[in-house]
Design a protein around this motif. Structure first.
Motif, PDB file in Angstrom:
ATOM      1  N   THR A 138      17.260  10.862  20.518  1.00 15.84           N
ATOM      2  CA  THR A 138      17.852   9.364  21.456  1.00 15.84           C
ATOM      3  C   THR A 138      16.492   9.488  22.108  1.00 15.84           C
ATOM      4  O   THR A 138      15.934   9.511  23.156  1.00 15.84           O
ATOM      5  N   LEU A 139      16.907   6.988  22.343  1.00 19.23           N
ATOM      6  CA  LEU A 139      15.719   6.874  23.217  1.00 19.23           C
ATOM      7  C   LEU A 139      16.208   6.199  24.576  1.00 19.23           C
ATOM      8  O   LEU A 139      16.927   5.000  24.255  1.00 19.23           O
ATOM      9  N   TYR A 140      15.324   5.669  25.056  1.00 18.73           N
ATOM     10  CA  TYR A 140      15.844   5.071  26.461  1.00 18.73           C
ATOM     11  C   TYR A 140      14.494   4.512  26.683  1.00 18.73           C
ATOM     12  O   TYR A 140      13.459   4.883  27.087  1.00 18.73           O
ATOM     13  N   TYR A 141      14.857   3.501  26.563  1.00 19.20           N
ATOM     14  CA  TYR A 141      13.596   2.256  26.895  1.00 19.20           C
ATOM     15  C   TYR A 141      14.077   1.395  28.014  1.00 19.20           C
ATOM     16  O   TYR A 141      15.002   0.402  28.451  1.00 19.20           O
ATOM     17  N   THR A 142      13.565   1.894  29.511  1.00 19.15           N
ATOM     18  CA  THR A 142      13.375   1.142  30.401  1.00 19.15           C
ATOM     19  C   THR A 142      12.518   0.119  31.388  1.00 19.15           C
ATOM     20  O   THR A 142      11.378   0.039  31.398  1.00 19.15           O
ATOM     21  N   VAL A 143      12.671  -1.118  31.903  1.00 23.30           N
ATOM     22  CA  VAL A 143      12.025  -1.480  32.284  1.00 23.30           C
ATOM     23  C   VAL A 143      12.351  -2.624  33.462  1.00 23.30           C
ATOM     24  O   VAL A 143      13.979  -2.755  34.058  1.00 23.30           O
ATOM     25  N   THR A 144      11.906  -2.277  34.592  1.00 20.63           N
ATOM     26  CA  THR A 144      11.483  -2.756  36.140  1.00 20.63           C
ATOM     27  C   THR A 144      11.340  -3.439  36.509  1.00 20.63           C
ATOM     28  O   THR A 144       9.785  -3.700  36.246  1.00 20.63           O
ATOM     29  N   SER A 145      11.120  -4.565  37.527  1.00 21.77           N
ATOM     30  CA  SER A 145      10.761  -5.554  37.627  1.00 21.77           C
ATOM     31  C   SER A 145      10.778  -5.703  39.231  1.00 21.77           C
ATOM     32  O   SER A 145      11.326  -4.997  40.075  1.00 21.77           O
ATOM     33  N   ASP A 146       9.657  -6.345  40.023  1.00 18.24           N
ATOM     34  CA  ASP A 146       9.503  -6.870  41.324  1.00 18.24           C
ATOM     35  C   ASP A 146       8.379  -7.886  41.118  1.00 18.24           C
ATOM     36  O   ASP A 146       8.191  -8.227  39.904  1.00 18.24           O
ATOM     37  N   ALA A 147       8.625  -8.430  42.241  1.00 20.03           N
ATOM     38  CA  ALA A 147       7.323  -9.346  41.453  1.00 20.03           C
ATOM     39  C   ALA A 147       5.823  -9.585  40.915  1.00 20.03           C
ATOM     40  O   ALA A 147       5.842 -10.606  41.068  1.00 20.03           O
ATOM     41  N   TYR A 161       4.626  -6.979  39.284  1.00 20.40           N
ATOM     42  CA  TYR A 161       4.658  -6.181  37.889  1.00 20.40           C
ATOM     43  C   TYR A 161       5.602  -5.696  37.292  1.00 20.40           C
ATOM     44  O   TYR A 161       7.143  -6.487  37.511  1.00 20.40           O
ATOM     45  N   ASP A 162       5.874  -5.482  35.811  1.00 20.77           N
ATOM     46  CA  ASP A 162       7.428  -5.145  35.500  1.00 20.77           C
ATOM     47  C   ASP A 162       6.508  -3.947  34.666  1.00 20.77           C
ATOM     48  O   ASP A 162       5.364  -3.490  34.277  1.00 20.77           O
ATOM     49  N   TYR A 163       7.089  -2.454  34.890  1.00 22.72           N
ATOM     50  CA  TYR A 163       7.324  -1.665  34.901  1.00 22.72           C
ATOM     51  C   TYR A 163       8.396  -0.681  33.514  1.00 22.72           C
ATOM     52  O   TYR A 163       9.307  -1.472  33.413  1.00 22.72           O
ATOM     53  N   PHE A 164       7.360  -0.410  32.482  1.00 20.55           N
ATOM     54  CA  PHE A 164       8.383  -0.058  31.570  1.00 20.55           C
ATOM     55  C   PHE A 164       8.059   1.270  31.603  1.00 20.55           C
ATOM     56  O   PHE A 164       6.747   1.717  31.365  1.00 20.55           O
ATOM     57  N   THR A 165       9.201   2.601  30.662  1.00 15.87           N
ATOM     58  CA  THR A 165       9.111   4.278  30.193  1.00 15.87           C
ATOM     59  C   THR A 165      10.224   4.131  28.902  1.00 15.87           C
ATOM     60  O   THR A 165      10.693   3.444  28.796  1.00 15.87           O
ATOM     61  N   TYR A 166       9.503   4.889  28.597  1.00 15.99           N
ATOM     62  CA  TYR A 166      10.350   4.893  27.331  1.00 15.99           C
ATOM     63  C   TYR A 166      10.163   7.082  27.043  1.00 15.99           C
ATOM     64  O   TYR A 166       8.996   7.496  26.974  1.00 15.99           O
ATOM     65  N   ASP A 167      11.704   7.154  27.255  1.00 20.92           N
ATOM     66  CA  ASP A 167      11.854   8.541  26.519  1.00 20.92           C
ATOM     67  C   ASP A 167      12.272   8.715  26.335  1.00 20.92           C
ATOM     68  O   ASP A 167      13.594   8.142  25.283  1.00 20.92           O
ATOM     69  N   ILE A 168      12.488  10.146  25.421  1.00 19.96           N
ATOM     70  CA  ILE A 168      12.685  10.629  24.047  1.00 19.96           C
ATOM     71  C   ILE A 168      13.681  11.701  24.720  1.00 19.96           C
ATOM     72  O   ILE A 168      13.344  12.389  24.742  1.00 19.96           O
ATOM     73  N   GLU A 169      14.692  11.655  24.347  1.00 16.42           N
ATOM     74  CA  GLU A 169      15.443  12.954  24.030  1.00 16.42           C
ATOM     75  C   GLU A 169      16.269  13.760  22.669  1.00 16.42           C
ATOM     76  O   GLU A 169      16.055  12.940  22.184  1.00 16.42           O
ATOM     77  N   GLU A 170      15.908  15.135  22.285  1.00 15.18           N
ATOM     78  CA  GLU A 170      15.485  15.705  21.393  1.00 15.18           C
ATOM     79  C   GLU A 170      16.273  17.226  21.918  1.00 15.18           C
ATOM     80  O   GLU A 170      16.040  17.545  22.799  1.00 15.18           O
ATOM     81  N   SER A 171      17.509  18.261  21.384  1.00  8.87           N
ATOM     82  CA  SER A 171      17.872  19.140  21.299  1.00  8.87           C
ATOM     83  C   SER A 171      18.529  19.443  22.924  1.00  8.87           C
ATOM     84  O   SER A 171      17.928  20.123  23.614  1.00  8.87           O
ATOM     85  N   GLY A 172      18.973  17.901  23.454  1.00 12.89           N
ATOM     86  CA  GLY A 172      19.207  18.211  25.617  1.00 12.89           C
ATOM     87  C   GLY A 172      18.208  17.925  26.000  1.00 12.89           C
ATOM     88  O   GLY A 172      18.340  18.268  27.601  1.00 12.89           O
ATOM     89  N   VAL A 173      16.768  18.418  25.726  1.00 11.83           N
ATOM     90  CA  VAL A 173      15.347  18.203  26.525  1.00 11.83           C
ATOM     91  C   VAL A 173      15.160  15.858  26.284  1.00 11.83           C
ATOM     92  O   VAL A 173      14.535  16.104  25.555  1.00 11.83           O
ATOM     93  N   ARG A 174      14.611  16.231  27.968  1.00 10.90           N
ATOM     94  CA  ARG A 174      14.377  14.726  27.265  1.00 10.90           C
ATOM     95  C   ARG A 174      12.733  14.634  28.592  1.00 10.90           C
ATOM     96  O   ARG A 174      13.064  14.936  29.813  1.00 10.90           O
ATOM     97  N   ARG A 175      12.310  13.466  27.948  1.00 12.99           N
ATOM     98  CA  ARG A 175      10.914  13.727  28.378  1.00 12.99           C
ATOM     99  C   ARG A 175      10.342  11.931  28.526  1.00 12.99           C
ATOM    100  O   ARG A 175      10.713  12.024  27.642  1.00 12.99           O
ATOM    101  N   THR A 176       9.277  11.894  29.469  1.00 14.93           N
ATOM    102  CA  THR A 176       8.743  10.516  29.045  1.00 14.93           C
ATOM    103  C   THR A 176       7.369  10.530  28.460  1.00 14.93           C
ATOM    104  O   THR A 176       6.555  11.417  28.523  1.00 14.93           O
ATOM    105  N   PHE A 177       7.714   9.754  27.203  1.00 14.66           N
ATOM    106  CA  PHE A 177       6.751  10.114  26.305  1.00 14.66           C
ATOM    107  C   PHE A 177       5.622   8.682  26.409  1.00 14.66           C
ATOM    108  O   PHE A 177       4.519   9.133  26.626  1.00 14.66           O
ATOM    109  N   TYR A 178       5.670   7.775  27.443  1.00 12.65           N
ATOM    110  CA  TYR A 178       5.018   6.513  27.156  1.00 12.65           C
ATOM    111  C   TYR A 178       4.916   6.053  28.701  1.00 12.65           C
ATOM    112  O   TYR A 178       6.942   5.516  29.056  1.00 12.65           O
TER     113      TYR A 178
END
Length: 244
Positions: A123-132, A134-151
């Motif tokens: 399962t892939l989670y791609y998140t974009v958060t913005s303020d005045a 910057y745009d911030y982005f994280t790319y999380d990977i979840e496999e076998s119940g374990v989720r970690r921020t990859f990018y």
């Protein structure tokens, strides 16, 4: 000049593989981009890529490199650094058109958008958060119940600042930082051991410098002028050599 990024090739190749696999249509293999949501950010990434692609050694320096070892090493190092810089930006994610989108406005007033989709049991989670600024982005990977921020990283609204961190296993990471002020580009890559390489480049006249660090200590450097002449310094021995 050598840099020791043991995790670079593994992390970047993993990212590129996941990007193309997870964002492909099962019918025709065409990458489908969610252009309405990320068009502006992708445009700034393209702006960054254009700046990197325009980095070139002066013509005279290319000529000196045919006969001088230090000039040759400087030209080679500049080209290798350019390839690495473009490899990182190629990982910027294209989101499948059928990804589930979630939007939240947090307590800090930032608008957060997350796209979620699955591929091959991951399962892939791609998140974009913005303020005045910057745009911030994280790319999380979840496999076998374990989720970690990859990018993870951020890019300024004007496209003149961009950094991204790739997180490997066991605390390994690679951090890339780009900034541009006027015609001057600053670009660096470093890892968790504080081994790194830094480029300063003037687009207007093609002059520049490259510095290499081991454990945060400056070990080697090149400096060249717009006319293609330059120097190499071994900071461990204090020796300096020039070309032509």
């Amino acid at each position: 000049m050598k840099t020791k990024f043991k995790s670079i090739s593994v992390i970047v190749m993993m990212a590129i593989t996941i990007m193309f696999q997870s964002c492909s249509s099962e019918d025709d293999g065409v990458i489908i981009e969610n252009e309405d949501q990320l068009e502006d950010i992708q445009g700034r990434i393209e702006q960054y890529q254009e700046s990197i692609e325009n980095i070139e050694a002066p013509d005279d320096m290319e000529q000196y490199a045919q006969q001088n070892t230090y000039a040759s090493n400087a030209v080679f190092t500049l080209a290798a650094l350019q390839v690495q810089a473009l490899a990182y930006s190629s990982v910027f994610l294209s989101i499948p058109g059928d990804a589930e989108q979630q939007s939240v406005i947090g307590k800090n007033g930032r608008n957060t958008r997350t796209w979620v989709w699955s591929y091959g049991g991951v399962t892939l989670y791609y998140t974009v958060t913005s303020d005045a600024t910057y745009d911030y982005f994280t790319y999380d990977i979840e496999e076998s119940g374990v989720r970690r921020t990859f990018y993870e990283g951020k890019i300024s609204k004007d496209g003149n600042f961009y950094d991204v961190r790739f997180n490997g296993e066991g605390g390994d990471f690679v951090l890339m930082t780009f900034s541009k002020t006027g015609s001057t580009i600053n670009f660096s890559i470093k890892d968790q051991s504080n081994d790194g390489i830094e480029l300063v480049y003037n687009e207007a006249d093609q002059s520049g410098s490259i510095k290499a660090f081991e454990l945060g200590v400056l070990t080697e450097s090149f400096v060249w002028l717009s006319n293609g002449t330059g120097t190499y310094t071994n900071h461990a021995t204090g020796e300096t050599f020039s070309w032509p």
